[in-house]
Design an enzyme around this catalytic site. Structure first.
Site, short mmCIF file in Angstrom:
data_model
loop_
_atom_site.label_atom_id
_atom_site.label_comp_id
_atom_site.label_asym_id
_atom_site.label_seq_id
_atom_site.Cartn_x
_atom_site.Cartn_y
_atom_site.Cartn_z
N GLY A 11 0.85 -1.20 0.00
CA GLY A 11 0.00 0.00 0.00
C GLY A 11 0.88 1.24 0.00
O GLY A 11 0.68 2.16 0.79
N ALA A 12 1.88 1.25 -0.94
CA ALA A 12 2.99 2.22 -0.85
C ALA A 12 2.83 3.48 -1.68
O ALA A 12 3.74 4.30 -1.70
CB ALA A 12 4.28 1.51 -1.31
N TYR B 147 -16.98 4.93 13.03
CA TYR B 147 -15.63 4.38 12.89
C TYR B 147 -15.40 3.20 13.86
O TYR B 147 -15.57 2.05 13.51
CB TYR B 147 -14.55 5.47 13.06
CG TYR B 147 -13.25 4.96 12.47
CD1 TYR B 147 -12.89 5.28 11.16
CD2 TYR B 147 -12.41 4.09 13.18
CE1 TYR B 147 -11.75 4.75 10.59
CE2 TYR B 147 -11.28 3.56 12.61
CZ TYR B 147 -10.94 3.89 11.33
OH TYR B 147 -9.82 3.35 10.76
N ALA C 172 -5.68 0.23 2.07
CA ALA C 172 -7.06 0.67 2.30
C ALA C 172 -7.78 0.36 0.99
O ALA C 172 -7.49 0.98 -0.03
CB ALA C 172 -7.11 2.16 2.62
P1 NAD Z 1 -4.79 5.53 0.97
O1 NAD Z 1 -6.08 5.38 0.25
O2 NAD Z 1 -4.04 6.81 0.82
O3 NAD Z 1 -3.75 4.35 0.53
C1 NAD Z 1 -4.17 3.06 0.24
C2 NAD Z 1 -3.04 2.28 -0.43
O4 NAD Z 1 -3.52 0.93 -0.64
C3 NAD Z 1 -2.63 2.80 -1.82
O5 NAD Z 1 -1.23 2.65 -1.97
C4 NAD Z 1 -3.34 1.86 -2.78
O6 NAD Z 1 -2.70 1.70 -4.06
C5 NAD Z 1 -3.25 0.56 -1.98
N1 NAD Z 1 -4.24 -0.44 -2.40
C6 NAD Z 1 -5.59 -0.40 -2.34
N2 NAD Z 1 -6.12 -1.56 -2.78
C7 NAD Z 1 -5.07 -2.36 -3.13
C8 NAD Z 1 -4.95 -3.67 -3.65
N3 NAD Z 1 -6.01 -4.44 -3.90
N4 NAD Z 1 -3.69 -4.13 -3.92
C9 NAD Z 1 -2.60 -3.38 -3.70
N5 NAD Z 1 -2.65 -2.14 -3.18
C10 NAD Z 1 -3.87 -1.64 -2.91
O7 NAD Z 1 -5.10 5.18 2.48
P2 NAD Z 1 -4.50 5.66 3.91
O8 NAD Z 1 -5.46 6.58 4.51
O9 NAD Z 1 -3.07 5.99 3.81
O10 NAD Z 1 -4.68 4.28 4.72
C11 NAD Z 1 -3.63 3.37 4.95
C12 NAD Z 1 -3.85 2.70 6.29
O11 NAD Z 1 -3.74 3.69 7.32
C13 NAD Z 1 -5.23 2.06 6.44
O12 NAD Z 1 -5.09 0.86 7.17
C14 NAD Z 1 -5.99 3.09 7.26
O13 NAD Z 1 -7.05 2.53 8.00
C15 NAD Z 1 -4.87 3.58 8.18
N6 NAD Z 1 -5.13 4.88 8.83
C16 NAD Z 1 -5.53 5.96 8.09
C17 NAD Z 1 -5.81 7.16 8.75
C18 NAD Z 1 -6.26 8.39 7.98
O14 NAD Z 1 -6.70 9.35 8.61
N7 NAD Z 1 -6.14 8.40 6.67
C19 NAD Z 1 -5.63 7.26 10.14
C20 NAD Z 1 -5.18 6.16 10.85
C21 NAD Z 1 -4.94 4.96 10.18
#
Ligand code: NAD
Length: 399
Positions: free
Chosen positions: A49-50, A235, A141
């Site tokens: 998820g990079a 949430y 995500a």
């Molecule tokens: P984001 O949408 O920015 O990033 C998601 C990443 O997942 C992307 O790199 C995307 O390409 C990848 N992805 C999605 N489906 C995929 C698949 N099938 N195969 C490969 N890659 C895939 O999301 P984010 O907000 O950075 O969330 C990342 C984590 O951080 C999640 O677990 C989220 O719950 C957690 N988080 C987010 C927040 C927030 O406020 N955004 C807060 C705390 C925790």
């Protein structure tokens, strides 16, 4: 190569176009912060998820903060004719270019991380090109997951048990309305757990360990969120919260895999930030708009890269951990500034007062909108959006 003028096209909580120059500027800014905050950390890192949000920031923190080689897995769309690539694609092109120029090994695997095929490809690439992996970040995500048996599960953002009635904001116009969301069915709860819970994280760690590509003492970290009570119905107590509880309960199972090689699994609780994933959660963008206004005025505001640098430097690789760095459940906490008691009581006071008329005065909704556009490379300072740019930028294969 053909050049195009790129306009933003907003559809609800996504933008269907992305600007390569704006995305590149965003990555450069994060890299500059990491270079100013160097720390001793991992050497060879896999980020699942990079390409955007916390995963991208983790990759940048590891590469430019600690000088690590990084392998990124994500699901992004390349450009096609006059259709731009997705933001995560452009972010990665920019990241890899900067990493190469700094002499860091950086490679990517674009495809469905939930599939066995992508796990195998990743393991093969590690075996051929990388040192054994000493840190795995799990930062997916996703809206759906097809499991090994071919069943596709869907993730939903719904309350459990009773309907949710609450405030939300339209990201385009800033109108504040009341939404009612019906409770999830049992099938929807199970689907969300299957997508966003820990099953796939465990499959990844099992596959990496059995292929022998993990270094002794390898760590893995997955990300969660807790937040204040006003977000809990949707949430923490909702479908996504159920999935996060499952993710947390997977730590013990992964520790059973890693402990024999001296490794460990962790959850990090991060703060709320503007990402493609968080924009999709009702209530959260309005909450973030209030949170950011207050944190900016207190001087405690943090972006994805600030959070990830603090997580890596002061938590995962921290020497003398401060009280509160790890909570009673063994989770790394970097949401400490967000959860400050005085700050949260201010937010609770403002929450009922916000309306469509006063949202720009009482909250940092302007900042939210700008951050949201930035995710797709728009509204980025110094970018000339009247200039046609190349959109078909390739991701380079390693020699
Ligand atoms: P984001 O949408 O920015 O990033 C998601 C990443 O997942 C992307 O790199 C995307 O390409 C990848 N992805 C999605 N489906 C995929 C698949 N099938 N195969 C490969 N890659 C895939 O999301 P984010 O907000 O950075 O969330 C990342 C984590 O951080 C999640 O677990 C989220 O719950 C957690 N988080 C987010 C927040 C927030 O406020 N955004 C807060 C705390 C925790």
């Amino acid at each position: 190569m053909a050049k195009f003028l790129i306009e933003r096209r907003l559809r609800g909580f996504i933008c269907t176009t992305a600007h390569p120059v704006g995305c590149s500027r965003n990555v450069e800014e994060q890299v500059a912060k990491a270079l100013k905050n160097k720390f001793t950390g991992p050497r060879s890192v896999l980020v699942i998820g990079a390409s955007t949000g916390y995963g991208l920031a983790s990759r940048i923190a590891a590469a430019f903060g600690a000088g690590a080689d990084t392998l990124g897995v994500f699901f992004e769309r390349p450009a096609d004719g006059d259709r731009t690539a997705s933001a995560g694609w452009y972010n990665t092109v920019a990241f890899e270019e900067l990493a190469r120029r700094s002499g860091l090994l950086a490679a990517s695997v674009n495809g469905d991380a939930f599939s066995d095929d992508i796990k195998e490809k990743t393991i093969e690439l590690i075996g051929k090109k990388f040192k054994k992996i000493d840190l795995v970040i799990y930062s997916l995500a996703a809206p759906r997951r097809t499991d090994r048996s071919g069943v596709t599960h869907k993730s939903v953002l719904k309350p459990i048990g009773k309907p949710f009635v609450g405030k939300t904001v339209n990201l385009d116009h800033g109108t504040v309305t009341e939404v009612t969301i019906d409770p999830a069915t049992d099938e929807e709860i199970a689907g969300t757990v299957a997508v966003m819970g820990g099953e796939d994280w465990e499959l990844w760690m099992g596959a990496l360990a059995s292929a022998g590509v993990l270094a002794k003492g390898a760590k893995t970290v997955a990300y969660g969120y807790i937040g204040p009570e006003l977000t809990w119905p949707i949430y923490r107590d909702g479908t996504i919260g159920r999935a996060k509880a499952h993710l947390e309960s997977t730590v013990d199972k992964i520790n059973a895999i890693l402990r024999p090689m001296g490794g460990e699994a962790h959850i990090a609780i991060n703060k709320a930030v503007v990402t493609q994933a968080s924009a999709a959660i009702p209530v959260v963008p309005l909450y973030i708009s209030i949170l950011f206004r207050l944190m900016k005025s207190m001087g405690t505001h943090e972006t994805c890269i600030d959070q990830m640098l603090r997580l890596f430097r002061d938590r995962i690789y921290g020497k003398n951990l401060q009280p509160g760095a790890i909570d009673g459940c063994g989770r790394f906490r970097v949401d400490d500034l967000e959860m400050d008691r005085n700050l949260q009581s201010e937010i609770a006071k403002l929450w009922p007062l916000v309306t469509s008329e006063n949202i720009r005065r009482l909250t940092d909704f302007d900042g939210y909108q700008s951050d949201f556009l930035n995710l797709f490379g728009f509204d980025v300072h110094g970018v000339d959006y009247n200039e046609a740019v190349e959109t078909d930028l390739p991701l380079k294969e390693l020699p």
